[in-house]
Design a protein around this motif. Structure first.
Motif, PDB file in Angstrom:
ATOM      1  N   ALA A 178      -5.524 -14.009  -0.928  1.00 43.67           N
ATOM      2  CA  ALA A 178      -4.207 -13.506  -1.779  1.00 43.67           C
ATOM      3  C   ALA A 178      -4.029 -11.799  -1.683  1.00 43.67           C
ATOM      4  O   ALA A 178      -5.755 -11.609  -1.851  1.00 43.67           O
ATOM      5  CB  ALA A 178      -4.496 -13.843  -3.105  1.00 43.67           C
ATOM      6  N   PRO A 179      -3.143 -11.150  -2.029  1.00 43.94           N
ATOM      7  CA  PRO A 179      -3.437  -9.598  -2.123  1.00 43.94           C
ATOM      8  C   PRO A 179      -4.178  -9.697  -3.048  1.00 43.94           C
ATOM      9  O   PRO A 179      -3.907  -9.303  -4.772  1.00 43.94           O
ATOM     10  CB  PRO A 179      -2.085  -9.480  -2.041  1.00 43.94           C
ATOM     11  N   THR A 180      -5.026  -8.070  -2.763  1.00 41.42           N
ATOM     12  CA  THR A 180      -5.353  -7.843  -3.991  1.00 41.42           C
ATOM     13  C   THR A 180      -5.261  -6.640  -4.281  1.00 41.42           C
ATOM     14  O   THR A 180      -6.001  -5.910  -4.985  1.00 41.42           O
ATOM     15  CB  THR A 180      -7.054  -7.761  -3.123  1.00 41.42           C
ATOM     16  N   THR A 181      -4.555  -5.393  -3.940  1.00 42.88           N
ATOM     17  CA  THR A 181      -4.037  -4.142  -3.261  1.00 42.88           C
ATOM     18  C   THR A 181      -2.536  -4.448  -3.640  1.00 42.88           C
ATOM     19  O   THR A 181      -1.820  -5.596  -2.394  1.00 42.88           O
ATOM     20  CB  THR A 181      -4.720  -3.289  -2.579  1.00 42.88           C
ATOM     21  N   ILE A 182      -1.813  -2.616  -3.979  1.00 42.64           N
ATOM     22  CA  ILE A 182      -0.294  -2.810  -4.277  1.00 42.64           C
ATOM     23  C   ILE A 182       0.166  -3.027  -2.523  1.00 42.64           C
ATOM     24  O   ILE A 182       0.446  -3.188  -2.182  1.00 42.64           O
ATOM     25  CB  ILE A 182      -0.842  -1.031  -4.843  1.00 42.64           C
ATOM     26  N   ALA A 183      -1.271  -2.306  -1.437  1.00 42.13           N
ATOM     27  CA  ALA A 183      -0.495  -2.353   0.163  1.00 42.13           C
ATOM     28  C   ALA A 183      -0.671  -3.395   0.688  1.00 42.13           C
ATOM     29  O   ALA A 183       0.294  -3.718   1.210  1.00 42.13           O
ATOM     30  CB  ALA A 183      -1.385  -1.225   0.076  1.00 42.13           C
ATOM     31  N   GLY A 189       4.652  -9.264   1.167  1.00 40.72           N
ATOM     32  CA  GLY A 189       5.906  -9.236   0.933  1.00 40.72           C
ATOM     33  C   GLY A 189       7.200  -9.189   1.896  1.00 40.72           C
ATOM     34  O   GLY A 189       8.106 -10.099   2.635  1.00 40.72           O
ATOM     35  N   LEU A 190       6.645  -8.055   3.455  1.00 37.35           N
ATOM     36  CA  LEU A 190       7.970  -8.407   4.579  1.00 37.35           C
ATOM     37  C   LEU A 190       6.958  -8.833   5.125  1.00 37.35           C
ATOM     38  O   LEU A 190       7.789  -8.832   6.397  1.00 37.35           O
ATOM     39  CB  LEU A 190       6.347  -6.526   5.503  1.00 37.35           C
ATOM     40  N   SER A 191       5.835  -9.337   5.504  1.00 40.47           N
ATOM     41  CA  SER A 191       5.567 -10.366   6.412  1.00 40.47           C
ATOM     42  C   SER A 191       6.516 -11.980   6.011  1.00 40.47           C
ATOM     43  O   SER A 191       7.446 -12.359   6.497  1.00 40.47           O
ATOM     44  CB  SER A 191       4.212 -11.090   6.348  1.00 40.47           C
ATOM     45  N   HIS A 192       6.662 -11.762   4.584  1.00 43.58           N
ATOM     46  CA  HIS A 192       7.426 -13.233   3.981  1.00 43.58           C
ATOM     47  C   HIS A 192       8.889 -12.989   4.760  1.00 43.58           C
ATOM     48  O   HIS A 192       9.142 -14.291   5.059  1.00 43.58           O
ATOM     49  CB  HIS A 192       7.248 -13.467   2.837  1.00 43.58           C
ATOM     50  N   SER A 193       9.482 -12.070   4.624  1.00 43.13           N
ATOM     51  CA  SER A 193      10.402 -11.470   5.284  1.00 43.13           C
ATOM     52  C   SER A 193      11.160 -11.807   6.390  1.00 43.13           C
ATOM     53  O   SER A 193      12.126 -12.418   6.385  1.00 43.13           O
ATOM     54  CB  SER A 193      11.070  -9.960   4.967  1.00 43.13           C
ATOM     55  N   LYS A 361      12.008   0.897   4.059  1.00 41.21           N
ATOM     56  CA  LYS A 361      10.820   0.647   2.542  1.00 41.21           C
ATOM     57  C   LYS A 361       9.910   0.113   2.928  1.00 41.21           C
ATOM     58  O   LYS A 361       9.014   1.272   1.343  1.00 41.21           O
ATOM     59  CB  LYS A 361      12.106  -0.386   1.665  1.00 41.21           C
ATOM     60  N   SER A 362       8.872  -0.637   2.948  1.00 42.67           N
ATOM     61  CA  SER A 362       8.220  -1.266   3.325  1.00 42.67           C
ATOM     62  C   SER A 362       7.307  -0.229   3.555  1.00 42.67           C
ATOM     63  O   SER A 362       6.103   0.053   3.385  1.00 42.67           O
ATOM     64  CB  SER A 362       8.013  -2.903   3.557  1.00 42.67           C
ATOM     65  N   ARG A 363       7.451   0.860   4.465  1.00 39.73           N
ATOM     66  CA  ARG A 363       6.659   1.587   5.334  1.00 39.73           C
ATOM     67  C   ARG A 363       6.465   2.638   4.018  1.00 39.73           C
ATOM     68  O   ARG A 363       5.191   3.407   4.261  1.00 39.73           O
ATOM     69  CB  ARG A 363       7.080   2.247   6.166  1.00 39.73           C
ATOM     70  N   HIS A 364       7.437   3.302   3.540  1.00 43.22           N
ATOM     71  CA  HIS A 364       7.285   4.369   2.981  1.00 43.22           C
ATOM     72  C   HIS A 364       6.158   3.728   1.108  1.00 43.22           C
ATOM     73  O   HIS A 364       5.142   4.568   0.980  1.00 43.22           O
ATOM     74  CB  HIS A 364       8.576   4.054   1.995  1.00 43.22           C
ATOM     75  N   GLN A 365       6.539   2.594   0.574  1.00 47.41           N
ATOM     76  CA  GLN A 365       6.124   2.645   0.641  1.00 47.41           C
ATOM     77  C   GLN A 365       4.302   2.391   0.527  1.00 47.41           C
ATOM     78  O   GLN A 365       2.840   2.712  -0.414  1.00 47.41           O
ATOM     79  CB  GLN A 365       6.273   0.945  -0.724  1.00 47.41           C
ATOM     80  N   TYR A 366       3.994   1.395   1.453  1.00 48.63           N
ATOM     81  CA  TYR A 366       2.974   0.981   1.637  1.00 48.63           C
ATOM     82  C   TYR A 366       1.588   2.707   2.191  1.00 48.63           C
ATOM     83  O   TYR A 366       0.617   3.049   1.613  1.00 48.63           O
ATOM     84  CB  TYR A 366       2.772   0.974   3.380  1.00 48.63           C
ATOM     85  N   VAL A 367       2.627   3.914   2.688  1.00 54.81           N
ATOM     86  CA  VAL A 367       2.288   5.545   2.681  1.00 54.81           C
ATOM     87  C   VAL A 367       1.769   5.615   1.645  1.00 54.81           C
ATOM     88  O   VAL A 367       1.020   6.023   1.073  1.00 54.81           O
ATOM     89  CB  VAL A 367       2.980   5.843   3.366  1.00 54.81           C
ATOM     90  N   VAL A 368       2.279   5.348   0.443  1.00 54.81           N
ATOM     91  CA  VAL A 368       2.572   5.985  -1.164  1.00 54.81           C
ATOM     92  C   VAL A 368       1.373   5.442  -1.394  1.00 54.81           C
ATOM     93  O   VAL A 368       0.278   5.547  -2.350  1.00 54.81           O
ATOM     94  CB  VAL A 368       3.600   5.988  -1.878  1.00 54.81           C
ATOM     95  N   THR A 370      -1.298   3.825   0.147  1.00 48.53           N
ATOM     96  CA  THR A 370      -2.263   3.674   0.995  1.00 48.53           C
ATOM     97  C   THR A 370      -2.829   4.852  -0.141  1.00 48.53           C
ATOM     98  O   THR A 370      -3.793   5.352   0.496  1.00 48.53           O
ATOM     99  CB  THR A 370      -1.906   3.300   2.028  1.00 48.53           C
ATOM    100  N   GLU A 371      -2.115   6.335  -0.017  1.00 49.69           N
ATOM    101  CA  GLU A 371      -2.565   8.061  -0.467  1.00 49.69           C
ATOM    102  C   GLU A 371      -3.058   7.147  -1.160  1.00 49.69           C
ATOM    103  O   GLU A 371      -3.894   8.263  -2.077  1.00 49.69           O
ATOM    104  CB  GLU A 371      -0.984   8.834   0.223  1.00 49.69           C
ATOM    105  N   ALA A 372      -2.636   6.986  -2.377  1.00 44.31           N
ATOM    106  CA  ALA A 372      -3.013   6.906  -3.738  1.00 44.31           C
ATOM    107  C   ALA A 372      -4.066   6.390  -3.810  1.00 44.31           C
ATOM    108  O   ALA A 372      -4.696   6.689  -5.133  1.00 44.31           O
ATOM    109  CB  ALA A 372      -1.656   6.028  -4.736  1.00 44.31           C
ATOM    110  N   GLY A 373      -4.413   5.475  -3.115  1.00 39.90           N
ATOM    111  CA  GLY A 373      -5.998   4.670  -2.785  1.00 39.90           C
ATOM    112  C   GLY A 373      -6.400   5.125  -3.100  1.00 39.90           C
ATOM    113  O   GLY A 373      -7.855   5.162  -2.915  1.00 39.90           O
ATOM    114  N   LYS A 374      -6.451   6.446  -2.099  1.00 37.45           N
ATOM    115  CA  LYS A 374      -7.757   7.059  -1.268  1.00 37.45           C
ATOM    116  C   LYS A 374      -8.320   8.043  -2.614  1.00 37.45           C
ATOM    117  O   LYS A 374      -7.856   8.941  -3.751  1.00 37.45           O
ATOM    118  CB  LYS A 374      -7.381   8.004  -0.158  1.00 37.45           C
TER     119      LYS A 374
END
Length: 374
Positions: A178-183, A189-193, A361-368, A370-374
């Motif tokens: 199960a996913p544990t982080t927002i990233a 979600g992109l994998s399911h698409s 869209k997912s790349r933009h959200q993933y980068v944001v 990831t940066e927020a989690g640092k």
């Protein structure tokens, strides 16, 4: 054959019922070939042969729909070597069966015979071409031999796998955490698409491609038998180009489906800001779908123009003596081929556009994230 205990039992049941119906179709067909022409049971067996074949075709469609539903539910798994062999045997069985059904139905249509589905009459169409009907009957026979051989090979392989199982190498199923982080949730979600839309495009394009290829072969045969009477040379060549492009885009659709598990397992490889070209295959698939849609659109336009021209050139109440002005069934076939190819390419283009938008869209959200989690 499948070591995953969570595999949907409905898929297994549908496939084996489908195989039983195929065996019934082949058995009744063999009986028809060995009965004398004057035997009174031929009509009953012929109707039974057709009804069993159409019933198996309905089950085949149900298997395609169920497979798409399983992918939507996220049923990703790693297959062993034996499971891969079984998978390709099943796919070859599907192809041989489609060739059997299509050639048989067209042979009946070109002989001018009514088709009944469990005593219910289907729409009647008299092709009126005995030469092409005989050719289709020959193709029908070869497809029957191929289907029988593949069914025997699959059953033998299943028995071999049952009584000589492979050495246990641990669970082959992928336990998707199960996913544990927002990233991780974004990548999931992109994998399911990619899994669902890739599978939808792949199976739909494969089905339409096989049907169109069979019809196109018959069109070329009719064009060769009576080239002066067919009059659809340009349209059939555009259809050939479109079906070649469809074969290429079907490979891209298959790659979309396979990429789903990789996005889930290695999201940084696809969604990090350094991987700007990681989804190049989506754009390439969409580009070839555009080319295929243009080719099939030109083919549709030429076919429609030909049919309108022949219709206008036939004055009402006057017998037609020029065979070039007669609308033949093959003219309609080429129109149907181009139209089905146009639809298949539009499906592929829509899926590619949706996946590309989702990936950006997912790349933009993933980068944001990831940066927020640092």
């Amino acid at each position: 054959m499948d070591s995953n205990p969570r595999r949907n039992i409905a898929a297994i049941a549908l496939f084996w019922i489908f195989l039983v119906l195929c065996v019934g179709v082949l058995g009744v067909g063999w009986s028809l070939n060995n009965l004398p022409a004057e035997d009174q049971t031929r009509v009953y067996l012929a109707d039974l042969h057709v009804s069993l074949g159409l019933s198996a075709a309905i089950l085949l469609l149900a298997q395609f729909l169920l497979g798409a539903a399983l992918l939507l539910a996220g049923a990703f798994e790693i297959r062993s070597g034996r499971q891969t062999v079984a998978l390709w045997l099943r796919r070859l069985i599907y192809v041989a069966f489609l060739a059997l059904v299509i050639s048989g139905a067209l042979a009946l249509a070109y002989r001018g015979e009514q088709i009944f589905f469990w005593a219910y009459p289907l729409p009647y169409w008299n092709g009126g071409d005995r030469l092409l009907a005989d050719l289709l009957k020959t193709v029908h026979g070869y497809a029957a031999y191929a289907l029988a051989g593949l069914i025997i090979a699959y059953i033998a392989f299943t028995l071999f796998d049952r009584f000589a199982p492979a050495a246990p190498a641990g669970s082959r199923a992928v336990e998707v955490p199960a996913p544990t982080t927002i990233a991780a949730m974004i990548a999931d979600g992109l994998s399911h698409s990619f899994g669902f839309f890739g599978a939808t495009a792949f199976w739909l394009q494969l089905l339409l491609g096989v049907v169109s290829a069979v019809l196109l072969v018959f069109g070329y045969v009719g064009h060769t038998v009576s080239p002066d009477a067919s009059g659809f040379g340009d349209a059939i060549y555009w259809a050939t180009a479109a079906i070649g492009l469809l074969a290429l885009t079907t490979i891209f659709s298959f790659y979309y489906m396979k990429t789903a598990a990789r996005i889930r397992n290695r999201p940084e490889h696809y969604l990090s800001h350094q991987r700007g070209m990681s989804f190049w295959f989506v754009g390439s698939g969409g580009f070839f779908n555009v080319l295929g849609a243009l080719a099939s659109f030109v083919g549709v336009g030429l076919s429609v123009a030909l049919l309108i021209g022949k219709t206008v050139s036939q004055p009402p109440g006057i017998a037609i003596t020029d065979p070039v002005k007669i609308i033949r069934a093959l003219d309609v076939f080429v129109l149907l081929v181009n139209f089905s190819l146009l639809f298949a390419h539009f499906v592929g283009l829509g899926v590619a556009a949706w996946l590309m938008i989702s990936a950006l869209k997912s790349r933009h959200q993933y980068v944001v994230a990831t940066e927020a989690g640092k």
